[in-house]
Write an enzyme that holds these catalytic residues in place. Structure first.
Site, short mmCIF file in Angstrom:
data_model
loop_
_atom_site.label_atom_id
_atom_site.label_comp_id
_atom_site.label_asym_id
_atom_site.label_seq_id
_atom_site.Cartn_x
_atom_site.Cartn_y
_atom_site.Cartn_z
N ASP A 182 0.88 -1.16 0.00
CA ASP A 182 0.00 0.00 0.00
C ASP A 182 0.92 1.21 0.00
O ASP A 182 2.10 1.11 0.32
CB ASP A 182 -0.85 -0.05 1.28
N ASP A 207 -0.12 5.12 0.95
CA ASP A 207 -0.35 6.09 2.01
C ASP A 207 -0.39 5.43 3.38
O ASP A 207 -1.23 4.59 3.65
CB ASP A 207 -1.66 6.84 1.75
N HIS A 211 -9.95 18.73 -6.24
CA HIS A 211 -9.05 17.59 -6.09
C HIS A 211 -7.80 17.74 -6.96
O HIS A 211 -6.69 17.39 -6.54
CB HIS A 211 -9.76 16.28 -6.42
C1 XBP Z 1 -5.23 6.19 0.92
C2 XBP Z 1 -6.24 7.09 0.34
C3 XBP Z 1 -5.83 8.08 -0.68
C4 XBP Z 1 -5.25 9.34 -0.10
C5 XBP Z 1 -5.51 10.53 -0.97
O1 XBP Z 1 -4.56 5.50 -0.07
O2 XBP Z 1 -7.39 6.97 0.68
O3 XBP Z 1 -6.94 8.37 -1.39
O4 XBP Z 1 -5.76 9.62 1.16
O5 XBP Z 1 -5.04 10.35 -2.26
P1 XBP Z 1 -3.81 4.10 0.21
P2 XBP Z 1 -5.93 10.83 -3.52
O6 XBP Z 1 -4.66 3.04 -0.38
O7 XBP Z 1 -2.47 4.22 -0.47
O8 XBP Z 1 -3.66 3.95 1.69
O9 XBP Z 1 -6.44 12.19 -3.17
O10 XBP Z 1 -4.98 10.82 -4.66
O11 XBP Z 1 -7.03 9.83 -3.65
MG MG Z 2 -2.78 3.22 3.46
#
Ligand code: XBP
Ligand code: MG
Length: 251
Positions: free
Chosen positions: A8, A10, A77
């Site tokens: 993953d 974030d 966004h």
């Molecule tokens: C977590 C998310 C992402 C980010 C924001 O992603 O929910 O949407 O918070 O990014 P992950 P965007 O699956 O990597 O944990 O604004 O580009 O959606």
């Molecule tokens: Mg994440």
């Protein structure tokens, strides 16, 4: 055989969510919207995966029936994504403890690497550019955001990554930081190692075969939270292989 590691982004590759939050706030103020997402509010909004989806949820929840605001979501966004990229670059956003080391161990040993994330492609490219030499592409597969019909906790994005890797889910291990992400990977048939992050302190990490504060480094061991433990508090490729082989034998 353990053929691939699927990460993953974030909260797992890097502590990015607070940069996302600040980028949202920067976009709001530039567009004359008197919205401000505090860390507590953002932690709650994170129950909706996907920045666009999160914005829509916030608008519908806070300004019910205001279609004009809903129509502005794509522009908000897009501006947020631009600011996020600048923040990553300006802040030299690094990888979480142990991530760079495990990626290097896997590459040295021919284990494939993939990303399965909800975030938008430019955000992934910026993070890679900030942490790997120019021209270096550490990931064999990148599955992201809108490529999945349904976002996490649905399994779509991990299923896409597994399909592109050309392997069976049992031949990989997924790394996640959030409850929705863990559910997504589990429902894609993957074993999950959870690394709790700043914005997932309250999340239940149920279903992960191991939960730790991070992957750890020699001399800087992680905190063990649940499940399988790791020698010296460090998750290494060899230790992952041993666990995987043990699991395969037991199956
Ligand atoms: C977590 C998310 C992402 C980010 C924001 O992603 O929910 O949407 O918070 O990014 P992950 P965007 O699956 O990597 O944990 O604004 O580009 O959606
Ligand atoms: Mg994440």
């Amino acid at each position: 055989m353990l053929k691939a590691l699927i990460f993953d982004v974030d909260g797992t590759l890097a502590e990015t969510e607070d940069l996302h939050r600040r980028a949202f706030n920067r976009a709001f103020s530039e567009l004359g919207l008197n919205w401000h997402w505090t860390p507590d509010l953002y932690a709650d909004l994170l129950k909706v995966m996907g920045g666009k989806e999160r914005l829509l949820h916030y608008i519908v929840d806070t300004y019910p029936g205001d279609n004009a605001l809903l129509d502005r979501m794509p522009a908000i966004h897009a501006l947020k994504t631009r600011h996020y990229g600048e923040f990553v670059e300006r802040g030299h956003l690094g990888l979480r403890p142990g991530i760079g080391r495990l990626i290097a161990e896997a590459r040295a040993d021919g284990v494939k690497l993939a990303v399965a994330t909800t975030t938008s492609r430019p955000n992934i490219d910026r993070l890679i550019r900030e942490n790997f030499p120019e021209g270096d592409e550490p990931f064999d597969v990148i599955a992201f955001g809108d490529e999945a019909r349904r976002k996490k906790p649905a399994p779509d994005i991990f299923e896409l990554a597994v399909e592109r890797l050309g392997i069976d889910p049992s031949e990989a291990i997924a790394f996640e930081d959030s409850a929705a992400g863990i559910r997504s990977a589990l429902d894609a048939g993957l074993a999950v190692l959870a690394t709790r992050s700043r914005y997932t302190q309250s999340h239940k990490l149920d279903g992960a075969f191991s939960a730790v504060s991070n992957l750890g480094e020699p001399g800087a061991p992680h905190d063990h939270l649940a499940g399988v433990t790791w020698p010296g508090g460090v998750v290494t490729l060899d230790a992952l292989r041993d666990w995987h082989a043990g699991r395969t034998l037991a199956a």
